[in-house]
Design an enzyme around this catalytic site. Structure first.
Site, PDB file in Angstrom:
ATOM      1  N   GLU A 131      44.657  11.967 -13.659  1.00 23.79           N
ATOM      2  CA  GLU A 131      46.019  11.709 -13.187  1.00 23.79           C
ATOM      3  C   GLU A 131      46.113  10.419 -12.369  1.00 23.79           C
ATOM      4  O   GLU A 131      47.082   9.669 -12.482  1.00 23.79           O
ATOM      5  CB  GLU A 131      46.484  12.893 -12.318  1.00 23.79           C
ATOM      6  N   GLY A 136      49.485   5.929  -9.636  1.00 24.81           N
ATOM      7  CA  GLY A 136      49.244   6.395  -8.264  1.00 24.81           C
ATOM      8  C   GLY A 136      49.621   7.854  -8.100  1.00 24.81           C
ATOM      9  O   GLY A 136      49.089   8.734  -8.785  1.00 24.81           O
ATOM     10  N   GLU A 192      43.190  -4.495  -7.193  1.00 24.54           N
ATOM     11  CA  GLU A 192      41.846  -4.157  -7.630  1.00 24.54           C
ATOM     12  C   GLU A 192      40.844  -5.026  -6.868  1.00 24.54           C
ATOM     13  O   GLU A 192      41.213  -6.060  -6.300  1.00 24.54           O
ATOM     14  CB  GLU A 192      41.702  -4.440  -9.134  1.00 24.54           C
ATOM     15  N   LYS A 207      46.266   0.948 -18.414  1.00 24.51           N
ATOM     16  CA  LYS A 207      47.141   2.097 -18.113  1.00 24.51           C
ATOM     17  C   LYS A 207      48.073   2.388 -19.299  1.00 24.51           C
ATOM     18  O   LYS A 207      48.316   3.554 -19.638  1.00 24.51           O
ATOM     19  CB  LYS A 207      47.949   1.816 -16.846  1.00 24.51           C
TER      20      LYS A 207
HETATM   21  N1  HSE Z   1      45.588  -2.368  -8.585  1.00 29.45           N
HETATM   22  C1  HSE Z   1      46.397  -1.289  -9.026  1.00 29.45           C
HETATM   23  C2  HSE Z   1      47.852  -1.676  -8.871  1.00 29.45           C
HETATM   24  C3  HSE Z   1      46.087  -0.033  -8.239  1.00 29.45           C
HETATM   25  O1  HSE Z   1      48.146  -2.688  -8.216  1.00 29.45           O
HETATM   26  O2  HSE Z   1      48.702  -1.004  -9.407  1.00 29.45           O
HETATM   27  C4  HSE Z   1      46.490   1.222  -8.918  1.00 29.45           C
HETATM   28  O3  HSE Z   1      45.801   1.438 -10.114  1.00 29.45           O
END
Ligand code: HSE
Length: 425
Positions: A131, A136, A192, A207
């Site tokens: 999930e 998030g 990241e 994603k």
């Molecule tokens: N680096 C990612 C973002 C964190 O900025 O959405 C969540 O996966």
């Protein structure tokens, strides 16, 4: 209250997400026990950097040896939060083979090497829950797998990178420039470890591969996703788009077109009235369209430690509360679908370029667009003389034709800058 039942977790990685998972489990321990009868604790933290041992969690929990987790029969769930696709793969595979269920937030691992891991988990009757890998705190995986099981989804639009949305929101509001807002996003724990994955679109692409796999029940990998980031989007682009009534967003778009799959990530102009235009800062949103649901949008905090930790803990509790042989576990990618080529997709475009400010220039440009079947929806000129710049918004058109027209426009002697192009959603 049900009788207390111990569940012990091995945590791999104690960075932004890992340390928050530990904290949330400790903070919510009594509430979870009260609600479910489960006594949930972290038994081991596997981490090479011991600087927070004894400060943010008891020193005796820390180890740099993953074997300690596998050798502890009390551990039933391994939570992988180290990122990357090599060690993470090795650890997840070992955890599954060692009879443990796995929770991961690692979108790159799943989008690049997920197929093998899901297959192994299914063979072994174990679960992989993920999930936290997308959106998030938003329970998008659960909603898509369970709530949308009969939705016949054909389109998923996502704002799925918090860092870039934070930057684009700041540019739109005139609250900072690209570099300083990126630095702030890093300080807030959104970005990241290597922020190139955020601004370059790779994080959002992974994603979208995960979301498309669930939506269309076919395995979509990172290699199937064409992606661009926001590095070439300028403050001028954002402000000019605003003049036209648009907001610039980094959009993930997964579509099922005539039974074929197309998944892309690119900056796009979103009309100010669209649901996705209102998603600001580090918030994410996933906008779903299906034949039986019309449209549904899920939104919430999409990056950062505490929101992502919430999703990890919810996965742990879902494993504890479900039968591992149930149909919701692991892979539902049962269909083989062809890919729909990018060049054949239809999009409207915003483009802008500097031009000589003299008679006949517009006619040359319009004639090239006409020859390629690109119809102009609106056009304005900003500035005069040496500063003249044309801004064009087209009607939806076949992308191959649009890009061929742009190459011809760029080659005209009256065109003085390389045309910048952004799709319009
Ligand atoms: N680096 C990612 C973002 C964190 O900025 O959405 C969540 O996966």
């Amino acid at each position: 209250m049900a009788e207390a039942n111990a569940v012990r977790v091995g945590l791999l990685g104690f960075g932004t997400i890992g340390s928050n998972v530990y904290r949330v489990i400790e903070q919510e321990h009594d509430a979870i026990l009260d609600l479910t009868g489960i006594d949930l604790r972290v038994a081991h933290i596997v981490e090479k950097d011991f600087s927070r041992a004894g400060v943010d969690a008891p020193a005796e929990l820390f180890t740099d040896d993953f074997k300690r987790v596998l050798d502890d029969p009390a551990v039933s769930i391994v939570v992988e939060l180290i990122g990357g696709t090599d060690w993470a793969f090795t650890f997840v595979e070992a955890a599954l083979r060692g009879g443990r269920d796995v929770v991961t937030a690692n979108k790159q691992l799943l989008a690049n090497r997920g197929a093998g891991l899901f297959e192994l988990a299914a063979q072994l009757g174990r679960q992989i829950r993920f999930e936290a890998s997308v959106g998030g705190a938003i329970p998008v995986i659960k909603v898509m797998r369970e709530g949308m099981i009969a939705a016949d989804l054909h389109t998923v639009y996502g704002i799925v990178n918090g860092t870039t949305n934070y930057i684009l929101t700041a540019l739109y509001r005139g609250e900072g420039d690209y570099a300083e807002t990126l630095k702030k996003a890093q300080e807030l724990g959104y970005a990241e470890a290597d922020p190139t994955a955020d601004v370059g679109g790779g994080d959002a692409a992974a994603k979208m591969a995960i979301l498309a796999s669930i939506a269309f029940r076919t395995r979509v990998t990172m290699a199937d996703v064409t992606y661009e980031g926001i590095q070439d989007v300028t403050l001028d682009d954002v402000q000019y788009a605003k003049d036209f009534g648009f907001v610039v967003k980094l959009i993930g778009a997964a579509r099922l077109v005539d039974g074929r799959v197309n998944v892309r990530v690119h900056p796009a102009l979103v009309p100010e009235g669209h649901l996705l235009a209102s998603i600001n800062g580090s918030y994410n949103a996933v906008y779903l369209r299906g034949h039986t649901i019309d449209e549904i949008m899920l939104t919430g905090p999409g990056a950062g430690g505490p929101p992502t930790a919430t999703a990890v803990v919810s996965d742990i509790m879902n494993i504890v509360g479900t039968d591992s042989a149930g149909f919701l576990q692991n892979c539902s990618c049962r269909r083989d679908l062809d890919r729909f080529p990018d060049g054949e997709m239809r999009s409207a475009f915003f483009t802008r370029f500097k031009v000589e400010d003299r008679a006949g220039v517009l006619a040359q440009i319009a004639s090239i667009f006409g020859d390629h079947d690109v119809s102009i929806e609106s056009m304005i000129q900003k500035g005069q003389g040496d500063e003249a710049e044309l801004m064009v918004i087209t009607h939806p058109t076949v992308e191959r034709g649009f890009f061929a027209a742009i190459e011809k426009v760029a080659a005209l002697s009256c065109v003085k800058s390389r045309p910048a192009t952004i799709r319009v959603l």
